[in-house]
Design an enzyme around this catalytic site. Sequence first.
Site, short mmCIF file in Angstrom:
data_model
loop_
_atom_site.label_atom_id
_atom_site.label_comp_id
_atom_site.label_asym_id
_atom_site.label_seq_id
_atom_site.Cartn_x
_atom_site.Cartn_y
_atom_site.Cartn_z
N LYS A 115 0.82 -1.22 0.00
CA LYS A 115 0.00 0.00 0.00
C LYS A 115 0.85 1.27 0.00
O LYS A 115 0.47 2.27 -0.58
CB LYS A 115 -0.94 0.02 1.20
CG LYS A 115 -2.12 -0.91 1.04
CD LYS A 115 -3.25 -0.49 1.95
CE LYS A 115 -4.44 -1.41 1.79
NZ LYS A 115 -5.48 -1.15 2.78
N LYS A 219 -4.73 -10.48 -7.00
CA LYS A 219 -5.94 -10.58 -6.18
C LYS A 219 -7.03 -9.63 -6.69
O LYS A 219 -6.73 -8.51 -7.11
CB LYS A 219 -5.52 -10.17 -4.75
CG LYS A 219 -6.51 -10.44 -3.69
CD LYS A 219 -5.96 -9.95 -2.35
CE LYS A 219 -5.93 -8.44 -2.25
NZ LYS A 219 -5.60 -7.89 -0.96
N LYS A 222 -10.32 -3.81 -4.44
CA LYS A 222 -11.06 -2.55 -4.59
C LYS A 222 -10.24 -1.51 -5.32
O LYS A 222 -10.76 -0.59 -5.93
CB LYS A 222 -11.36 -1.96 -3.20
CG LYS A 222 -12.31 -2.75 -2.36
CD LYS A 222 -12.35 -2.19 -0.93
CE LYS A 222 -13.10 -3.13 -0.03
NZ LYS A 222 -12.98 -2.83 1.39
P1 TYM Z 1 -10.74 -5.60 3.62
O1 TYM Z 1 -11.75 -4.52 3.86
O2 TYM Z 1 -9.64 -5.34 2.66
O3 TYM Z 1 -11.46 -6.92 3.13
C1 TYM Z 1 -12.58 -7.45 3.83
C2 TYM Z 1 -12.52 -8.96 3.81
O4 TYM Z 1 -12.53 -9.44 2.46
C3 TYM Z 1 -11.46 -10.35 2.26
N1 TYM Z 1 -10.98 -10.25 0.86
C4 TYM Z 1 -10.90 -11.27 0.02
N2 TYM Z 1 -11.18 -12.57 0.16
C5 TYM Z 1 -11.00 -13.38 -0.91
N3 TYM Z 1 -10.53 -12.92 -2.12
C6 TYM Z 1 -10.23 -11.62 -2.30
N4 TYM Z 1 -9.80 -11.18 -3.47
C7 TYM Z 1 -10.41 -10.72 -1.20
N5 TYM Z 1 -10.22 -9.39 -1.04
C8 TYM Z 1 -10.57 -9.11 0.24
C9 TYM Z 1 -10.38 -9.91 3.24
O5 TYM Z 1 -9.48 -10.95 3.52
C10 TYM Z 1 -11.22 -9.52 4.45
O6 TYM Z 1 -11.54 -10.66 5.21
N6 TYM Z 1 -7.73 -5.44 7.60
C11 TYM Z 1 -9.01 -5.93 7.13
C12 TYM Z 1 -10.18 -5.42 7.91
C13 TYM Z 1 -10.10 -5.61 9.38
C14 TYM Z 1 -10.30 -6.82 10.09
C15 TYM Z 1 -10.15 -6.50 11.47
C16 TYM Z 1 -10.57 -8.13 9.69
C17 TYM Z 1 -9.84 -4.65 10.31
N7 TYM Z 1 -9.87 -5.17 11.56
C18 TYM Z 1 -10.27 -7.46 12.45
C19 TYM Z 1 -10.69 -9.10 10.71
C20 TYM Z 1 -10.54 -8.76 12.06
C21 TYM Z 1 -9.17 -5.50 5.68
O7 TYM Z 1 -8.54 -4.61 5.22
O8 TYM Z 1 -10.15 -6.11 5.02
#
Ligand code: TYM
Length: 362
Positions: A115, A219, A222
């Site tokens: 990032k 991957k 967004k």
């Molecule tokens: P974020 O917002 O990027 O993504 C949310 C969830 O979607 C999953 N994900 C995917 N799974 C499969 N294939 C993909 N291409 C894909 N892209 C995203 C992510 O693995 C995630 O589960 N840091 C985290 C948010 C967070 C969090 C937490 C998660 C903050 N605090 C505590 C669990 C526990 C994040 O950026 O997710």
Amino acid sequence: MTAFQPRVFSGVQPTGNLHLGNYLGAISRFVPLQDQMPALYCVVDLHALTVWQDPEDLTRATREVTAAYLAAGIDPKKAIIFNQSQVKEHAELAWVFNCIARMGWLKRMTQFKDKAGKNQENASVGLFAYPNLMAADILAYRATHVPVGEDQKQHLELTRDIAQKFNNDYAERIKELGLGVPNPEPNPEMPDELYFPLTEPMIAGTATRIMSLRDGTKKMSKSDPSDLSRINLTDDQDAIAKKIKKAKTDPEPLPSEVKGLEERPEANNLVGIYAALSGQTKDEVLAEFGGQQFSAFKPALSELAVAKLAPMCEEMKRLVEDPTHIDAILGEGAERAAEIAEPVLHDVRRIAGLLEARYGHR
Ligand code: TYM
């Protein structure tokens, strides 16, 4: 307490378009867990702030992720749905963890490197400390289970490291105050009583890593500049069909066994998406489509994706038109979340020796 109470926590960032990866890798998996143990599903707006967000867009996206949770089938009477910034314990515990985690640990985080890109000097301090806030999200509820996609694995390992260091550094104090829980995985290198659980990452199923529709080695994300690379949860029927039609493939027909998908990232991804959407294994999908061309498989995938996603998308659109309803759910969820997190922070202050005259003593 004699054992950690099983509890699920997970979060999604309100940053731009929610996509099929978020749905299959995370949100769809949150739904059945709400019937298995107490669950908290958070919209992590403080995490979103680690990179610039237009304020109005951030508010809108926070409501949109909430709408996606609801439309996917999370029931606010069962699970707690809330946005992170309304429960101040997240930020407070994150500070304590900023003082527990080591610079070296955070420097190894691949998501920060991705990032921040080449210009790390210009990245926000928040982006660097992002995983500490994530550990705080989970541990403010002493959550034991965290369903996420594969890309969050390293962050969850760091969460365990933070919990472990806190448990070690304050081991005597935790015991003295009677706040420990017997270590469920006894080990001579660890204290026999813990305050924070060593959280279980739940990264399972066929959809832990959904790839870009334009490049099977990247991957689905967004932030990909090409909208054709992902299926957004707000895409209508035509957009979904068009993106699947244009999805990159190779010239071979589909193999009849999973082994035949090796070295074929695009085919592997599309079969994986089909499997996840239909609740089948990849083998089952290939038993049906093995030997067929993409010209036959893609329309079937399109039809399935539309059938699964369109009703949810409609429901999301309906829900976001009523922000008062969404805000009421988030407000109530925040109150219920705070009831769990407040006593944890009270314990943490006692453990660390942060004087609490204002709150009185328990
Ligand atoms: P974020 O917002 O990027 O993504 C949310 C969830 O979607 C999953 N994900 C995917 N799974 C499969 N294939 C993909 N291409 C894909 N892209 C995203 C992510 O693995 C995630 O589960 N840091 C985290 C948010 C967070 C969090 C937490 C998660 C903050 N605090 C505590 C669990 C526990 C994040 O950026 O997710």
